[in-house]
Design an enzyme around this catalytic site. Sequence first.
Site, PDB file in Angstrom:
ATOM      1  N   ASN A 135     -10.296  -2.845   2.541  1.00  0.00           N
ATOM      2  CA  ASN A 135     -10.000  -2.853   1.109  1.00  0.00           C
ATOM      3  C   ASN A 135     -11.280  -2.582   0.322  1.00  0.00           C
ATOM      4  OD1 ASN A 135      -7.253  -3.392   1.249  1.00  0.00           O
ATOM      5  ND2 ASN A 135      -7.500  -5.601   1.036  1.00  0.00           N
ATOM      6  N   HIS A 166       0.831  -1.220   0.000  1.00  0.00           N
ATOM      7  CA  HIS A 166       0.000   0.000   0.000  1.00  0.00           C
ATOM      8  C   HIS A 166       0.865   1.269   0.000  1.00  0.00           C
ATOM      9  CE1 HIS A 166      -3.844  -2.132   0.919  1.00  0.00           C
ATOM     10  NE2 HIS A 166      -3.025  -2.998   1.473  1.00  0.00           N
ATOM     11  N   HIS A 190      -3.725   1.078  12.026  1.00  0.00           N
ATOM     12  CA  HIS A 190      -3.501  -0.195  12.713  1.00  0.00           C
ATOM     13  C   HIS A 190      -4.859  -0.850  12.977  1.00  0.00           C
ATOM     14  CE1 HIS A 190      -2.207  -3.334  15.170  1.00  0.00           C
ATOM     15  NE2 HIS A 190      -1.765  -2.692  16.228  1.00  0.00           N
TER      16      HIS A 190
END
Length: 727
Positions: free
Chosen positions: A155, A82, A346
């Site tokens: 995603n 990413h 995170h």
Amino acid sequence: MAKHKSQEKSGNQPDNEKTKNLHSHIADASGEFMTTDHGVRINDDQNSLKAGERAATLLEDFILREKITHFDHERIPERIVHARGSGAHGVFKLYNSLSTFTKAHFLNDTSVETPVFVRFSTVAGSKGSTDLARDVRGFAVKFYTQQGNFDLVGNNMPVFFIQDAMKFPDLIHAVKPEPDHEMPQAASAHDTFWDFISLMPESAHMIMWAMSDRAIPRSLRMMEGFGVHTFRLINEKGEGCFVKFHWKPLLGVHSVAWDEAQKISGKDPDFHRRDLWEAIESGAFPEWELGVQLIPEADEFKFEFDLLDPTKLIPEELVPVQRIGKMTLNRNPDNFFAETEQVAFHVGHIVPGIDFSNDPLLQGRLFSYTDTQLIRLGGPNFHEIPINRPVVPVHNNQRDGFMRQTINKGKTSYGPNSLGNNDPQQAKARDGGFTSYQERIDAKKVRARSNSFFDHFSQATLFFNSQSEPEKNHIKDAFSFELGKLKTVAIRERMLGILTMIDKKLAEEVALALGLPSPKGPQQPINHSIPADAKQADFEPIVLKSTLKESPALSMSNTVKNTIKTRKIAFLAADGLEADSLDTVKKALLAEGAVVEIIAAKLGEVKASDGTGFPVDQSFLTAASVLYDAVYVVGGTAEVLKGEANAIHFVNEAFKHCKAIAVDQQATKFIAATYLSGKLPKDASDETILNEGIVMEADPARLAKQFIKAIAQHRFWEREKPRKVPA
Ligand code: HDE
């Protein structure tokens, strides 16, 4: 503090808590003297200090040394995955309280506006790669809630390639450029990626998504987002329920054509980044609704698949997605590096009321994200970087380390302590202290996978069966393209074997395109991915009978098609144009929120037949058909444009990429020179326009009305049927 200029530009949004929190870190040099990093005013930033005009530079020059040293250290390691991303600020507003299911404050109180920062990304390419690579897109949202930060790191596809975190480094090593020659850039690797995929049957479902049009979005603003894993919500009473998170874009889910994606990569590698930036700058704020699928604990085993398996989705037809709130992105970052690059997401940043499930992929992610920030951002204090700071105070006994910003007072940095009143104190659950879900665990310690994870194909088939004809064709083309790039025929053959498990016809058609015989069946053990101790039984497919044959929610053809907001329309113009045609159609499109650009042979002005001048936005040199959603050949321009090869190419490409096209009825000579020749609609009925997407009309007002309906359809994939060579 005064408002920073760029904040005023980005849509005049009132400051939210996070924006205020960032203010104290903003540096605005307008009208200021230049200084060193230590505040000393600089008198000459053009010349280094020398022993004489033509003599050597002096080591004493602390200004030069500071500047060069800082420059030498300007780059930090890019994200291992990413790496290429685009970010934006915004807010999340809840529609209805979810307090029955969760005590998370931001999901309870409908009066609260929670600031968010979002980062979209591609996965495989490096920081400077192209936006339009065929790839999964990251969709990471940081909610700055009153109970601390909650990161939903998802995603644009609802499932993943692997079931266990143990395989992630292997997947990424396989998908990144091949290690000997570092090719290909900005695309999934060829032989290594397919080698891995064809040996990992659990990737079957995800590879169908990755080969679908979802992997080449029209815009980051037109993508769905998914939390992928099953998470848990916990209410005040401590009761849990499972949840899947969804983002639903209000502009619908749309993609480009593969031929177009490849060309955009050359014409404008920043296509998605620019599109997001410009939409926000213009005040057309991107919006998504947050959706949840809620599954009571009692229903954990009621599905034909395992809720903990990240290669499975819960069809919306089985558990509807409830839309509980809206996210609006309303402010561009002030500084790409400080915000978009330094933001640290995170999956383990959760708040009271939200908890993890035992999905083994999720569990592995819980370790990885902090670990990666330590190396990427240089130490344990990355949470103090302004973009990562929560909007609530941070108090604990963590101390020191590289780049510590907080100046902790007092002697005590331990607990329990008596010298500092035992502060900071632990918070009881009733004071908002985080408590984990009290899950009962009674099991043997094993390295193993549950048998309930071994049906790798029924949802891959469900996905394929749910696609429209054009979508199925695109998947077939994508497999044919990607597998066609391999050098190792044996890998192609092995992959075709996997495809037979998903759809026999698809496997045969791809085999045909690759010049290979029809595949008989899979070559590998197809239940357990790792064949180390495969038994004969592992070659018998575990294919559960899906009660659902199709899930319409999985097809993009069923998406929202009622708006042309922010769609970019090219007006091809030339001297002699009819001012009324241009004005009327432009006004109508702008009124619907579209963006119009006038394109002509050269920059400057085009002159209408009545002498009016119209400023040209782009020349044929700087514009390209693939960068627009639709084309209008302005009335009165046909005579000139029929001799303009660029205009003909522009319309031909738009035609081949199945876009809406509008032409003046007098434009027959121009049309004769393009692919439109012989393809004009039989009549001007709404039905024909909606089927064919070509508007030919003398009256500009009527033309505009029909054109708007056509643009809203996004694409007219029927046009691909003759499968002529792309424009
Ligand atoms: Fe990530 N992933 N991931 N991932 N991921 C990272 O963290 C990782 C996975 C996702 O815009 C890294 O800060 C492991 C699934 C997004 O900054 C790293 C596993 C999903 C982003 C990492 C996964 C994601 C990342 C790299 C398997 C969708 C970009 C840089 C166990 C639900 C966030 C970083 C941003 C980034 C590890 C699987 C989404 C290395 C080990 C599944 C959107 O920590």
